[in-house]
Design a protein around this motif. Sequence first.
Motif, PDB file in Angstrom:
ATOM      1  N   GLU A  63       0.812  -1.216   0.000  1.00 17.25           N
ATOM      2  CA  GLU A  63       0.000   0.000   0.000  1.00 17.25           C
ATOM      3  C   GLU A  63       0.852   1.276   0.000  1.00 17.25           C
ATOM      4  O   GLU A  63       0.498   2.259  -0.634  1.00 17.25           O
ATOM      5  CB  GLU A  63      -0.976   0.010   1.187  1.00 17.25           C
ATOM      6  CG  GLU A  63      -0.322  -0.024   2.539  1.00 17.25           C
ATOM      7  CD  GLU A  63      -1.327  -0.220   3.661  1.00 17.25           C
ATOM      8  OE1 GLU A  63      -2.530  -0.338   3.398  1.00 17.25           O
ATOM      9  OE2 GLU A  63      -0.882  -0.246   4.836  1.00 17.25           O
ATOM     10  N   ARG A  64       1.988   1.245   0.686  1.00 13.79           N
ATOM     11  CA  ARG A  64       2.828   2.448   0.708  1.00 13.79           C
ATOM     12  C   ARG A  64       3.343   2.736  -0.700  1.00 13.79           C
ATOM     13  O   ARG A  64       3.291   3.870  -1.185  1.00 13.79           O
ATOM     14  CB  ARG A  64       4.013   2.260   1.672  1.00 13.79           C
ATOM     15  CG  ARG A  64       4.710   3.565   2.021  1.00 13.79           C
ATOM     16  CD  ARG A  64       6.207   3.403   2.214  1.00 13.79           C
ATOM     17  NE  ARG A  64       6.901   3.052   0.987  1.00 13.79           N
ATOM     18  CZ  ARG A  64       7.307   3.947   0.069  1.00 13.79           C
ATOM     19  NH1 ARG A  64       7.093   5.233   0.239  1.00 13.79           N
ATOM     20  NH2 ARG A  64       7.924   3.549  -1.040  1.00 13.79           N
ATOM     21  N   LEU A  77       0.181   3.942  -2.924  1.00 12.11           N
ATOM     22  CA  LEU A  77      -0.452   5.230  -2.583  1.00 12.11           C
ATOM     23  C   LEU A  77       0.532   6.399  -2.684  1.00 12.11           C
ATOM     24  O   LEU A  77       0.178   7.461  -3.210  1.00 12.11           O
ATOM     25  CB  LEU A  77      -1.081   5.156  -1.191  1.00 12.11           C
ATOM     26  CG  LEU A  77      -1.917   6.374  -0.778  1.00 12.11           C
ATOM     27  CD1 LEU A  77      -3.045   6.656  -1.771  1.00 12.11           C
ATOM     28  CD2 LEU A  77      -2.517   6.186   0.610  1.00 12.11           C
ATOM     29  N   THR A  78       1.755   6.224  -2.194  1.00 13.64           N
ATOM     30  CA  THR A  78       2.691   7.352  -2.262  1.00 13.64           C
ATOM     31  C   THR A  78       3.088   7.650  -3.719  1.00 13.64           C
ATOM     32  O   THR A  78       3.197   8.813  -4.097  1.00 13.64           O
ATOM     33  CB  THR A  78       3.973   7.107  -1.433  1.00 13.64           C
ATOM     34  OG1 THR A  78       4.538   5.883  -1.851  1.00 13.64           O
ATOM     35  CG2 THR A  78       3.725   7.084   0.038  1.00 13.64           C
ATOM     36  N   PHE A 113       0.230   9.446  -5.221  1.00 15.43           N
ATOM     37  CA  PHE A 113       0.159  10.804  -4.668  1.00 15.43           C
ATOM     38  C   PHE A 113       1.210  11.697  -5.319  1.00 15.43           C
ATOM     39  O   PHE A 113       0.945  12.846  -5.689  1.00 15.43           O
ATOM     40  CB  PHE A 113       0.351  10.734  -3.151  1.00 15.43           C
ATOM     41  CG  PHE A 113       0.302  12.067  -2.465  1.00 15.43           C
ATOM     42  CD1 PHE A 113      -0.687  12.995  -2.769  1.00 15.43           C
ATOM     43  CD2 PHE A 113       1.235  12.402  -1.504  1.00 15.43           C
ATOM     44  CE1 PHE A 113      -0.732  14.233  -2.135  1.00 15.43           C
ATOM     45  CE2 PHE A 113       1.202  13.632  -0.859  1.00 15.43           C
ATOM     46  CZ  PHE A 113       0.218  14.545  -1.188  1.00 15.43           C
ATOM     47  N   ARG A 114       2.406  11.169  -5.488  1.00 13.54           N
ATOM     48  CA  ARG A 114       3.472  11.958  -6.111  1.00 13.54           C
ATOM     49  C   ARG A 114       3.174  12.243  -7.582  1.00 13.54           C
ATOM     50  O   ARG A 114       3.529  13.293  -8.104  1.00 13.54           O
ATOM     51  CB  ARG A 114       4.805  11.218  -5.986  1.00 13.54           C
ATOM     52  CG  ARG A 114       5.336  11.260  -4.570  1.00 13.54           C
ATOM     53  CD  ARG A 114       6.414  10.249  -4.337  1.00 13.54           C
ATOM     54  NE  ARG A 114       6.953  10.383  -2.985  1.00 13.54           N
ATOM     55  CZ  ARG A 114       7.830   9.563  -2.462  1.00 13.54           C
ATOM     56  NH1 ARG A 114       8.279   8.542  -3.163  1.00 13.54           N
ATOM     57  NH2 ARG A 114       8.268   9.767  -1.237  1.00 13.54           N
ATOM     58  N   LEU A 158      -4.278  13.951  -2.771  1.00 18.61           N
ATOM     59  CA  LEU A 158      -4.456  12.711  -2.010  1.00 18.61           C
ATOM     60  C   LEU A 158      -5.750  11.977  -2.366  1.00 18.61           C
ATOM     61  O   LEU A 158      -5.764  10.744  -2.449  1.00 18.61           O
ATOM     62  CB  LEU A 158      -4.403  13.021  -0.506  1.00 18.61           C
ATOM     63  CG  LEU A 158      -4.282  11.815   0.407  1.00 18.61           C
ATOM     64  CD1 LEU A 158      -3.099  10.937   0.040  1.00 18.61           C
ATOM     65  CD2 LEU A 158      -4.172  12.266   1.868  1.00 18.61           C
ATOM     66  N   GLU A 159      -6.829  12.717  -2.576  1.00 15.56           N
ATOM     67  CA  GLU A 159      -8.104  12.054  -2.904  1.00 15.56           C
ATOM     68  C   GLU A 159      -8.003  11.306  -4.241  1.00 15.56           C
ATOM     69  O   GLU A 159      -8.437  10.166  -4.354  1.00 15.56           O
ATOM     70  CB  GLU A 159      -9.250  13.071  -2.958  1.00 15.56           C
ATOM     71  CG  GLU A 159     -10.054  13.200  -1.683  1.00 15.56           C
ATOM     72  CD  GLU A 159     -10.333  11.892  -0.959  1.00 15.56           C
ATOM     73  OE1 GLU A 159     -10.996  11.013  -1.546  1.00 15.56           O
ATOM     74  OE2 GLU A 159      -9.874  11.729   0.196  1.00 15.56           O
ATOM     75  N   LYS A 208      -5.962   8.243  -3.811  1.00 19.22           N
ATOM     76  CA  LYS A 208      -6.693   7.136  -3.172  1.00 19.22           C
ATOM     77  C   LYS A 208      -7.571   6.404  -4.197  1.00 19.22           C
ATOM     78  O   LYS A 208      -7.658   5.176  -4.199  1.00 19.22           O
ATOM     79  CB  LYS A 208      -7.535   7.657  -2.000  1.00 19.22           C
ATOM     80  CG  LYS A 208      -6.685   7.882  -0.749  1.00 19.22           C
ATOM     81  CD  LYS A 208      -7.291   8.851   0.205  1.00 19.22           C
ATOM     82  CE  LYS A 208      -8.405   8.302   1.025  1.00 19.22           C
ATOM     83  NZ  LYS A 208      -8.860   9.286   2.052  1.00 19.22           N
ATOM     84  N   SER A 219      -5.245   4.327  -6.303  1.00 20.03           N
ATOM     85  CA  SER A 219      -4.758   3.150  -5.562  1.00 20.03           C
ATOM     86  C   SER A 219      -5.827   2.062  -5.517  1.00 20.03           C
ATOM     87  O   SER A 219      -5.523   0.871  -5.653  1.00 20.03           O
ATOM     88  CB  SER A 219      -4.398   3.539  -4.127  1.00 20.03           C
ATOM     89  OG  SER A 219      -3.433   4.539  -4.147  1.00 20.03           O
ATOM     90  N   GLN A 220      -7.058   2.488  -5.315  1.00 20.30           N
ATOM     91  CA  GLN A 220      -8.165   1.521  -5.288  1.00 20.30           C
ATOM     92  C   GLN A 220      -8.215   0.748  -6.618  1.00 20.30           C
ATOM     93  O   GLN A 220      -8.313  -0.487  -6.621  1.00 20.30           O
ATOM     94  CB  GLN A 220      -9.465   2.290  -5.076  1.00 20.30           C
ATOM     95  CG  GLN A 220     -10.690   1.418  -4.929  1.00 20.30           C
ATOM     96  CD  GLN A 220     -11.940   2.272  -4.764  1.00 20.30           C
ATOM     97  OE1 GLN A 220     -11.865   3.458  -4.424  1.00 20.30           O
ATOM     98  NE2 GLN A 220     -13.079   1.679  -4.999  1.00 20.30           N
TER      99      GLN A 220
END
Lengths: 173, 188
Positions: B34-35, B38-39, B42-43, B48-49, B52, B55-56
């Motif tokens: 997950e790290r 997600l990161t 995000f980058r 962030l939304e 997410k 990532s899903q």
Amino acid sequence: MTCKDWEERIALAAEDDPGAERHLAECAACREKAAAWQRDLNWLKEAHREPIAPAHYAAVRARVLAELEHSRRRVWRQIWAAALSAAAILILFLLFPRTAQTPATVGRAFRPVAALPGGAPVERPAAARKSRPTLARRAIRKPAPVQHEPLVVKLLTDDPNVIIYWIADRKGE
Amino acid sequence: MLGAMDGPGERLRLIEAARAGDLAAFDLLMRQYERLVLTTAFRLLGNLEDAKHASQEVFLRLYRNLGKLERSDNVSGWLYKVTVNVCHDQRRRRPAQAPVEEAENVAARTADPQQELTAAERRRALELSLRLLSERERAAVVLRDLEGLSTEEVARAMGSTQATVRSQISQARVKMKGFLERYFRRHV
């Protein structure tokens, strides 16, 4: 090559590039530039080192698992719907037997055609009747050719002893 | 607890169990990666939304491709590749809230010329400089400089060649440098 030409290669200072390294050893301005890049890169890494709160990871996991559960339920619903439909069709078959024409009734439909006066009986192989009922229907629509008897025309004259018979064949000759 | 699951044997066991329908095993698998997902998202997306959501989608694709990954020993590489693709699709469908072209204007409005540059301000300037890059350049910088992948791994994740990635990274660094110089000249 000028310093401007070296710029992009120096930007990749981390990569092994002997040519760029030689230029860096000779040029103080480009050395300064490369050091600034490295500094910026370190700042960027530092800026992105801030961890994302664990709640965000948990939220993603929860959403994924909910979606998987939902799709799994959807699949099971589809399986049940298919099974129930199959069962319903089976019950309908058992309760209301099929009333469509059977091969035997197709055979009955032939009989009047076969009994046409003067016509040759139309016979079809039993296998053809069973497998291709459409042939039977075609046979009903197109009756077999009728065999005509010779035409006899009796001509009476004024003399009762003289009678003329004119016999013509099917074609009227 | 998770540290003990880092081995390839344990990962394979989790993949097999998840493939057999064990969602608890898939949950553990997600925790391992997950790290990374997600990161990186995000980058790449800067929000962030959106990250997410991306990532899903990445984890749902992971679930659908568990069979393929059973035979692979490079799950991380596969996840980087899918994350880059999903973020690319997401950006195409839903453009970034603050357009890239406005980054310089945003920086000009918010920075205080009289104030000494703080670390936070510098970070903000760097973040804005990342937004100025094209999508491919940004992906190359994120994967190479922030995620620490080798040029070869970046090329594989981006479906590109090493030469192209090198060119994208160097051009990105030059662009960022140019932006930062303009930013600080204006405000210091």
